[in-house]
Design a protein around this motif. Structure first.
Motif, PDB file in Angstrom:
ATOM      1  N   PRO A   1       0.792  -1.236   0.000  1.00 46.73           N
ATOM      2  CA  PRO A   1       0.000   0.000   0.000  1.00 46.73           C
ATOM      3  C   PRO A   1       0.820   1.279   0.000  1.00 46.73           C
ATOM      4  O   PRO A   1       0.277   2.361  -0.204  1.00 46.73           O
ATOM      5  CB  PRO A   1      -0.832  -0.109   1.277  1.00 46.73           C
ATOM      6  CG  PRO A   1      -0.054  -0.990   2.182  1.00 46.73           C
ATOM      7  CD  PRO A   1       0.726  -1.927   1.313  1.00 46.73           C
ATOM      8  N   ARG A   2       2.148   1.191   0.204  1.00 47.87           N
ATOM      9  CA  ARG A   2       2.952   2.417   0.238  1.00 47.87           C
ATOM     10  C   ARG A   2       2.725   3.247  -1.035  1.00 47.87           C
ATOM     11  O   ARG A   2       2.516   4.463  -0.971  1.00 47.87           O
ATOM     12  CB  ARG A   2       4.437   2.095   0.418  1.00 47.87           C
ATOM     13  CG  ARG A   2       5.319   3.316   0.551  1.00 47.87           C
ATOM     14  CD  ARG A   2       6.804   2.953   0.455  1.00 47.87           C
ATOM     15  NE  ARG A   2       7.233   2.103   1.550  1.00 47.87           N
ATOM     16  CZ  ARG A   2       7.793   2.551   2.684  1.00 47.87           C
ATOM     17  NH1 ARG A   2       7.922   3.847   2.878  1.00 47.87           N
ATOM     18  NH2 ARG A   2       8.200   1.717   3.630  1.00 47.87           N
ATOM     19  N   ALA A   3       2.748   2.566  -2.175  1.00 50.04           N
ATOM     20  CA  ALA A   3       2.586   3.290  -3.456  1.00 50.04           C
ATOM     21  C   ALA A   3       1.181   3.884  -3.564  1.00 50.04           C
ATOM     22  O   ALA A   3       0.994   4.965  -4.138  1.00 50.04           O
ATOM     23  CB  ALA A   3       2.859   2.351  -4.623  1.00 50.04           C
ATOM     24  N   LEU A   4       0.194   3.189  -3.001  1.00 51.66           N
ATOM     25  CA  LEU A   4      -1.164   3.742  -3.025  1.00 51.66           C
ATOM     26  C   LEU A   4      -1.237   5.011  -2.200  1.00 51.66           C
ATOM     27  O   LEU A   4      -1.801   6.027  -2.629  1.00 51.66           O
ATOM     28  CB  LEU A   4      -2.162   2.720  -2.484  1.00 51.66           C
ATOM     29  CG  LEU A   4      -3.570   3.251  -2.202  1.00 51.66           C
ATOM     30  CD1 LEU A   4      -4.230   3.799  -3.480  1.00 51.66           C
ATOM     31  CD2 LEU A   4      -4.438   2.173  -1.564  1.00 51.66           C
ATOM     32  N   TYR A   5      -0.641   4.982  -1.014  1.00 54.10           N
ATOM     33  CA  TYR A   5      -0.708   6.158  -0.146  1.00 54.10           C
ATOM     34  C   TYR A   5      -0.009   7.347  -0.811  1.00 54.10           C
ATOM     35  O   TYR A   5      -0.490   8.474  -0.766  1.00 54.10           O
ATOM     36  CB  TYR A   5      -0.102   5.835   1.225  1.00 54.10           C
ATOM     37  CG  TYR A   5      -0.761   4.674   1.924  1.00 54.10           C
ATOM     38  CD1 TYR A   5      -2.038   4.259   1.569  1.00 54.10           C
ATOM     39  CD2 TYR A   5      -0.115   3.963   2.927  1.00 54.10           C
ATOM     40  CE1 TYR A   5      -2.641   3.174   2.207  1.00 54.10           C
ATOM     41  CE2 TYR A   5      -0.715   2.890   3.569  1.00 54.10           C
ATOM     42  CZ  TYR A   5      -1.972   2.498   3.191  1.00 54.10           C
ATOM     43  OH  TYR A   5      -2.570   1.415   3.816  1.00 54.10           O
ATOM     44  N   ALA A   6       1.125   7.066  -1.472  1.00 51.75           N
ATOM     45  CA  ALA A   6       1.829   8.146  -2.181  1.00 51.75           C
ATOM     46  C   ALA A   6       0.982   8.676  -3.327  1.00 51.75           C
ATOM     47  O   ALA A   6       0.931   9.890  -3.577  1.00 51.75           O
ATOM     48  CB  ALA A   6       3.176   7.638  -2.689  1.00 51.75           C
ATOM     49  N   ARG A   7       0.279   7.760  -4.017  1.00 53.76           N
ATOM     50  CA  ARG A   7      -0.572   8.178  -5.135  1.00 53.76           C
ATOM     51  C   ARG A   7      -1.731   9.043  -4.647  1.00 53.76           C
ATOM     52  O   ARG A   7      -2.077  10.053  -5.258  1.00 53.76           O
ATOM     53  CB  ARG A   7      -1.098   6.942  -5.865  1.00 53.76           C
ATOM     54  CG  ARG A   7      -2.062   7.228  -6.992  1.00 53.76           C
ATOM     55  CD  ARG A   7      -1.389   7.965  -8.159  1.00 53.76           C
ATOM     56  NE  ARG A   7      -0.425   7.108  -8.834  1.00 53.76           N
ATOM     57  CZ  ARG A   7      -0.754   6.289  -9.849  1.00 53.76           C
ATOM     58  NH1 ARG A   7      -2.009   6.204 -10.243  1.00 53.76           N
ATOM     59  NH2 ARG A   7       0.176   5.572 -10.432  1.00 53.76           N
ATOM     60  N   LEU A   8      -2.304   8.669  -3.513  1.00 53.42           N
ATOM     61  CA  LEU A   8      -3.406   9.474  -2.936  1.00 53.42           C
ATOM     62  C   LEU A   8      -2.906  10.873  -2.587  1.00 53.42           C
ATOM     63  O   LEU A   8      -3.570  11.871  -2.835  1.00 53.42           O
ATOM     64  CB  LEU A   8      -3.976   8.777  -1.701  1.00 53.42           C
ATOM     65  CG  LEU A   8      -4.769   7.500  -1.936  1.00 53.42           C
ATOM     66  CD1 LEU A   8      -5.116   6.840  -0.597  1.00 53.42           C
ATOM     67  CD2 LEU A   8      -6.042   7.785  -2.740  1.00 53.42           C
ATOM     68  N   ALA A   9      -1.701  10.934  -2.034  1.00 53.91           N
ATOM     69  CA  ALA A   9      -1.143  12.241  -1.639  1.00 53.91           C
ATOM     70  C   ALA A   9      -0.911  13.123  -2.852  1.00 53.91           C
ATOM     71  O   ALA A   9      -0.974  14.358  -2.751  1.00 53.91           O
ATOM     72  CB  ALA A   9       0.169  12.046  -0.885  1.00 53.91           C
ATOM     73  N   ALA A  10      -0.676  12.487  -4.003  1.00 53.55           N
ATOM     74  CA  ALA A  10      -0.309  13.256  -5.202  1.00 53.55           C
ATOM     75  C   ALA A  10      -1.496  13.529  -6.120  1.00 53.55           C
ATOM     76  O   ALA A  10      -1.342  14.147  -7.172  1.00 53.55           O
ATOM     77  CB  ALA A  10       0.765  12.504  -5.976  1.00 53.55           C
ATOM     78  N   ARG A  11      -2.695  13.096  -5.734  1.00 48.93           N
ATOM     79  CA  ARG A  11      -3.852  13.264  -6.627  1.00 48.93           C
ATOM     80  C   ARG A  11      -4.089  14.749  -6.899  1.00 48.93           C
ATOM     81  O   ARG A  11      -4.219  15.551  -5.967  1.00 48.93           O
ATOM     82  CB  ARG A  11      -5.129  12.662  -6.017  1.00 48.93           C
ATOM     83  CG  ARG A  11      -5.181  11.154  -6.048  1.00 48.93           C
ATOM     84  CD  ARG A  11      -6.524  10.658  -5.488  1.00 48.93           C
ATOM     85  NE  ARG A  11      -7.612  11.009  -6.404  1.00 48.93           N
ATOM     86  CZ  ARG A  11      -8.021  10.203  -7.403  1.00 48.93           C
ATOM     87  NH1 ARG A  11      -7.439   9.030  -7.595  1.00 48.93           N
ATOM     88  NH2 ARG A  11      -9.006  10.551  -8.193  1.00 48.93           N
TER      89      ARG A  11
END
Ligand code: 6PG
Length: 243
Positions: free
Chosen positions: A46-56
């Motif tokens: 999920p690390r990449a998901l959390y980073a993706r959410l932060a960058a939306r």
């Protein structure tokens, strides 16, 4: 309701789809109740998901989201193996969340059972008067041995039916864990498993298509009672599925 299974060509495609699904779930929950309660999974996927959410670029209603953890390693919050630290590095430190809506497991308390008990008190305060919390969204992972959160095959924690949070032992990389219990996960409104990589293929197939054996395959036990469960898999993790 039977789980739905979506297979994507790569792990990156899983993360991209998950980001859009999480954003949609958040907006739907906030529109309905004014807040969204999210249980975060740990580990690396999920690390990449959390980073993706932060960058939306479209952003999320950050101040309306309450963040919880499905499980935590019993290590200091700044330990590299801490699920909280991973989420903080990837997400929390990049967006304007409400720190009073961030509920990390107090792993500074000893023994692990004390941390679990304190976390349960904090959770119950967020769901007053409820027998079980109803999280809007629970993000889940799956280990190659079939564990999910820190609910490992054959463990006594699988039998916990009254506590919301319990201490348990889960082997590598940190034996002492704190985990939400099966009834807590099972009362979630929406559950989303993110699983990538061929190492998980056997566990995915056994969980989704094998005989019902929730002690051996704990992800069978946490399926939502009346919520929906979505599995997002990359092609490798789905490689042993017959469907
Ligand atoms: C943890 C997680 C755990 C994780 C699985 C998959 O604290 O380790 O909560 O349940 O979801 O082990 O981990 P990976 O995504 O790193 O494969």
């Amino acid at each position: 309701m039977a789980p739905t299974v979506e297979t994507y060509p790569t792990g990156a495609a899983v993360i991209s789809a998950a980001s859009d699904l999480v954003a949609s779930e958040v907006r739907h929950a906030v529109a309905g109740s004014g807040r969204c309660t999210i249980v975060l999974s740990g580990g690396e996927t999920p690390r990449a998901l959390y980073a993706r959410l932060a960058a939306r670029p479209d952003g999320l209603p950050w101040s309306r989201i309450a963040w919880f953890f499905g499980d935590e390693r019993w290590v200091p919050q700044d330990d590299p193996l801490s699920n909280y630290r991973m989420a903080d590095e990837a997400l929390f430190s990049h967006v304007p969340i409400s720190r009073d809506r961030l509920f990390r497991v107090p792993t500074e308390l000893a023994p692990p059972a004390a941390a679990a008990a304190a976390y349960e008190v904090a959770l119950r305060a967020q769901f007053p008067g409820r027998d079980w919390p109803r999280f809007d969204l629970a993000l889940m992972g799956l280990g190659a041995d079939g564990h999910t959160a820190s609910l490992v095959p054959g463990d006594a924690a699988l039998g916990e039916r009254t506590a919301w949070v319990t201490a348990t032992r889960a082997g590598r990389p940190v034996p002492d864990r704190i985990t939400l219990t099966i009834p807590v996960f099972a009362h979630a409104q929406t559950m989303m498993f993110l699983v990538a990589g061929g190492a998980k293929a056997d566990a995915v197939a056994a969980t989704l298509e094998g005989p019902r054996d929730p002690v051996q395959w704990p992800a069978q036990a946490v399926e939502p009672i009346d919520g929906r469960c979505r599995w997002l898999l990359d092609r490798e993790a789905a490689g042993r599925l017959a469907r």
